[in-house]
Scaffold this motif. Structure first.
Motif, PDB file in Angstrom:
ATOM      1  N   PRO A 654      -4.566  94.878  58.013  1.00  0.00           N
ATOM      2  CA  PRO A 654      -5.154  93.700  58.652  1.00  0.00           C
ATOM      3  C   PRO A 654      -5.813  92.733  57.665  1.00  0.00           C
ATOM      4  N   ALA A 655      -6.293  93.230  56.525  1.00  0.00           N
ATOM      5  CA  ALA A 655      -7.007  92.370  55.570  1.00  0.00           C
ATOM      6  C   ALA A 655      -6.114  91.265  55.018  1.00  0.00           C
ATOM      7  N   ILE A 656      -4.831  91.485  55.120  1.00  0.00           N
ATOM      8  CA  ILE A 656      -3.889  90.540  54.529  1.00  0.00           C
ATOM      9  C   ILE A 656      -3.989  89.150  55.165  1.00  0.00           C
ATOM     10  N   LEU A 657      -4.391  89.114  56.418  1.00  0.00           N
ATOM     11  CA  LEU A 657      -4.446  87.828  57.125  1.00  0.00           C
ATOM     12  C   LEU A 657      -5.428  86.869  56.470  1.00  0.00           C
ATOM     13  N   GLU A 658      -6.529  87.402  56.012  1.00  0.00           N
ATOM     14  CA  GLU A 658      -7.537  86.579  55.375  1.00  0.00           C
ATOM     15  C   GLU A 658      -6.983  85.910  54.114  1.00  0.00           C
ATOM     16  N   GLN A 659      -6.240  86.725  53.383  1.00  0.00           N
ATOM     17  CA  GLN A 659      -5.632  86.229  52.152  1.00  0.00           C
ATOM     18  C   GLN A 659      -4.647  85.085  52.454  1.00  0.00           C
ATOM     19  N   LEU A 660      -3.826  85.304  53.462  1.00  0.00           N
ATOM     20  CA  LEU A 660      -2.790  84.326  53.786  1.00  0.00           C
ATOM     21  C   LEU A 660      -3.380  83.043  54.373  1.00  0.00           C
ATOM     22  N   ALA A 661      -4.575  83.148  54.908  1.00  0.00           N
ATOM     23  CA  ALA A 661      -5.215  81.962  55.495  1.00  0.00           C
ATOM     24  C   ALA A 661      -5.689  80.998  54.418  1.00  0.00           C
ATOM     25  N   GLN A 662      -5.784  81.474  53.183  1.00  0.00           N
ATOM     26  CA  GLN A 662      -6.300  80.618  52.107  1.00  0.00           C
ATOM     27  C   GLN A 662      -5.249  79.646  51.607  1.00  0.00           C
ATOM     28  N   ASN A 663      -5.649  78.389  51.615  1.00  0.00           N
ATOM     29  CA  ASN A 663      -4.761  77.354  51.108  1.00  0.00           C
ATOM     30  C   ASN A 663      -4.939  77.233  49.607  1.00  0.00           C
ATOM     31  N   LEU A 664      -3.892  76.852  48.927  1.00  0.00           N
ATOM     32  CA  LEU A 664      -4.014  76.733  47.465  1.00  0.00           C
ATOM     33  C   LEU A 664      -4.826  75.494  47.090  1.00  0.00           C
TER      34      LEU A 664
END
Ligand code: PRX
Length: 664
Positions: A654-664
């Motif tokens: 589930p932690a992966i979602l936080e990572q993917l929410a980050q814009n470059l």
């Protein structure tokens, strides 16, 4: 843009209704709802008789048909199968010896504003002589010819010339890459490519022939014997000895007379590739008789075409809209049409409005994306506002390709149509060949954002998974319960995929599944399209498969895994968001930005610039269920920037979602 769910809601709250004026009703080909209802009743009472009457009245048959609809091999339906005709004959020869022959068929405006007029008689001569040239090169009836051309008179001539000799054309949009072109040449087994040295768009000279060379060099295109090059600009291009020739040279040498090759009504007029939810683009195969009938008839019905109209469809011949409402429909109907080479924002964003004034356009047909971007431009700069142009020649406006949001509809209606022109929001698809659900300008009371009611003879409905009708007000899947003449015949080289994609077994295998969600208004039964129900995106009216973009991404040596979803976008309808896992560690900051750019360019090369993701997010992983399925629904939420409210306990990480929410 609203999400499908919001659209359902806005159907319920949208209560503005714009009935046609009395004068419009009186003058229209289909006059009032009585006129519409009478045609619907005719189709319902005698389905085959209805279509037979229309096919006899609207087309010239070299050999009349005796059969109307053959359902014996459903869903491979056949229409008018024992009849013979020629599409180019119906678009050109049919008008010779009538007052139409000296009328302008095409008013061509080039990127740099030069205008060239071509009458029906002149177009007939051009098409005939180029058709002879193709024949003299050895192109035969049934051969496939790929056309990779800019928006020019010659592009239309190329398509019509193929039709004249019974060759099946496959037009590839000029924005597709060498690789996309190669895949289509290969799948179609084409014997020739017709292209141009360059195309002119927005003041820029962009190569086409070089891309053809690159595509053919990728291999698997041994079937190509000839490459014919239209010299659009003075710039020279590389020519391959023995294979390449110049269009004007081969035409000048060819016989000016070319008798049309009469073909069976089911003969494939063209194959046009479009994106599906899985795998490679599919070659949508269209017929000659049924297709042309609907191209002609919808010009008359949807656009209420009158002899003095000046019609302008802003689509490209690389898409179905350009096929039906530039190359075939207007010509079969004997219309004068504007053909435009350039883009709406060059030299300024007032170009469309200036052109409407200059050519006294009376019917204008464009896409919501164009409208939305021109609204923005007009808001920002009064000099390009439509009120600077005299738009009084307009009498009908059309919209196509994606849902039109009510705000854009109202702007179009007020600022372009002066509150006097009906807006026909035409719902249809590459597969349907022509309009399916649309208002009729002299009949249907309009509701912003609704494509209103099916055309007579089109048995559209909304059903659940088992094929049962859902009540008005409930969303479901859009289907067509009876075949219609201009429907897709098969997928080129893949009849099984045709059956599986469009005629699901669970619904009995004979009902056409459009791939869109829809809902009917509780009170008036009007349809509203709520968007695709499969993994197909609609970006600026361009249809793209998420799987196609994913395959392109994973073909990059750095990419381990990718998932692509759509995100609502105010301007383009949907925007492409890609979630990417690299083989190396997750990049951040400037390095991440550089890799994202490289991947975007890569997709541009693999498919074409229109497929470049707007947003690329990197993760160590993708959100998957414990059984390994990527959870796209979650990714769609992340792409929109929504907080995750769903239960993520089934997620592996589930932690992966936080990572993917980050814009470059
Ligand atoms: O999702 C629908 C949308 O465009 C899809 C078809 O795309 P394509 O085959 O490229 O053809 C576009 C030109 C006909 C449909 O499945 N679409 C098209 N017209 C409309 C629309 N969605 C809502 N309203 C429309 N008028």
């Amino acid at each position: 843009m609203s999400t499908p769910d919001n659209s359902i809601q806005s159907t319920l709250v949208e209560n503005r209704v714009f009935p046609p004026s009395e004068a419009t009703v009186k003058a229209a080909r289909i006059s009032g709802m009585e006129g519409y209802n009478a045609l619907c009743a005719e189709a319902e009472n005698d389905f085959e008789g209805f279509w037979a009457r229309l096919a006899r009245e609207n087309l010239s048959w070299n050999k009349p048909f005796t059969q109307v609809l053959d359902e014996s091999d459903a869903p491979f339906y056949k229409w008018f199968a024992d009849g013979e005709l020629n599409a180019s004959y119906n678009c050109l020869d049919r008008h010779l010896g009538t007052p139409t022959e000296s009328k302008n068929a095409i008013i061509f405006e080039s990127d740099d504003g030069k205008v060239t007029n071509v009458t029906y008689k002149e177009l007939h001569a051009k098409v005939s002589q180029f058709a002879s040239a193709l024949k003299e090169m050895g192109v035969q009836k049934g051969d496939r010819v790929v056309i990779y051309m800019p928006m020019t008179i010659e592009g239309i001539v190329a398509m019509q010339a193929c039709a004249r000799i019974g060759a099946t054309h496959s037009v590839v949009f000029g924005g597709f890459s060498a690789k996309s072109l190669q895949e289509r040449i290969q799948d179609a087994g084409a014997v020739a490519v017709i292209t141009a040295n360059y195309q002119l768009r927005g003041g820029k000279e962009l190569p086409l022939k070089a891309i053809v060379d690159e595509g053919i060099a990728m291999g698997g295109c041994e079937s190509i014997k000839n490459v014919i090059v239209y010299q659009r600009t003075p710039t020279a291009c590389k020519m391959v000895e023995g294979r390449d020739s110049l269009m004007h040279e081969v035409t000048a040498k060819a016989n000016p007379v070319c008798e049309p090759e009469f073909v069976g009504a089911e003969h494939p007029l063209f194959v046009l590739y479009t994106s599906g939810s899985t795998g490679k683009p599919k070659g949508v195969q269209h017929s000659t008789g049924g297709y042309l009938l609907w191209a002609k008839l919808t010009m008359d019905w949807t656009f209420d075409l009158q002899p003095n109209d000046v019609f302008w469809c802003t689509a490209d011949i690389g898409w179905i809209t350009g096929h039906t409402y530039i190359t075939y429909g207007p010509l079969a109907a004997g219309a004068t049409q504007v053909v435009f080479e350039g883009i709406p924002t060059y030299p300024n964003a007032g170009r469309f409005w200036q052109m409407i004034e200059k050519h006294k356009v009376s019917i204008f047909y464009t896409a919501p994306t164009a409208i939305r971007s021109l609204i923005k431009a007009a808001d920002a700069d009064a000099a390009v506002h439509p009120d600077r142009s005299d738009l009084s020649s307009l009498r009908i406006l059309g919209s196509v390709g994606e849902p039109i949001n009510p705000e854009a509809w109202m702007w179009y209606y007020k600022n372009i149509g002066g509150e006097r022109c009906p807006v026909v929001d035409t719902f249809w698809q590459t597969e349907t060949g022509g309009h399916m659900i649309t208002p009729l300008p002299g009949a249907t009371p309009l509701v912003p954002g609704s494509c209103t009611l099916p055309l007579p003879g089109i048995m559209a409905a909304i059903v659940d998974e088992t094929g049962n009708d859902v009540p008005n007000g409930s969303g479901g899947m859009l289907v067509v319960k009876r075949p219609w003449p201009s429907m897709i015949r098969t997928i080129w080289n893949d009849p099984e995929r045709f059956k599986k994609s469009y005629f699901p077994e669970e619904m009995g295998g004979k009902i056409y599944l459009a791939g869109d969600g829809a809902v009917r208004n509780i009170d008036n039964g009007y349809f509203r399209i709520t968007g695709r129900i499969d993994d197909v995106l609609n970006v600026s009216g361009h249809r793209m498969g998420t799987m196609e973009i994913e395959s392109a991404l994973v073909a990059h040596p750095m990419v381990a895994e990718a998932a692509v979803v759509g995100r609502p976008d105010d301007l383009t309808g949907e925007a492409i968001v890609a979630f990417v896992v690299l083989k190396r560690s997750r990049p951040t900051g400037d390095e991440g930005k550089a890799i994202a750019k490289e991947l975007r360019d890569w997709v541009g090369k693999e498919i074409g610039p229109i497929a470049k993701p707007k947003d690329i997010r990197f993760g160590d992983n993708l959100p998957k269920t414990r059984s390994g399925k990527i959870m796209r629904r979650l990714l769609r939420g992340v792409a929109k920037g929504e907080a995750v409210t769903q239960d993520t306990s089934t997620l592996e990480n589930p932690a992966i979602l936080e990572q993917l929410a980050q814009n470059l």
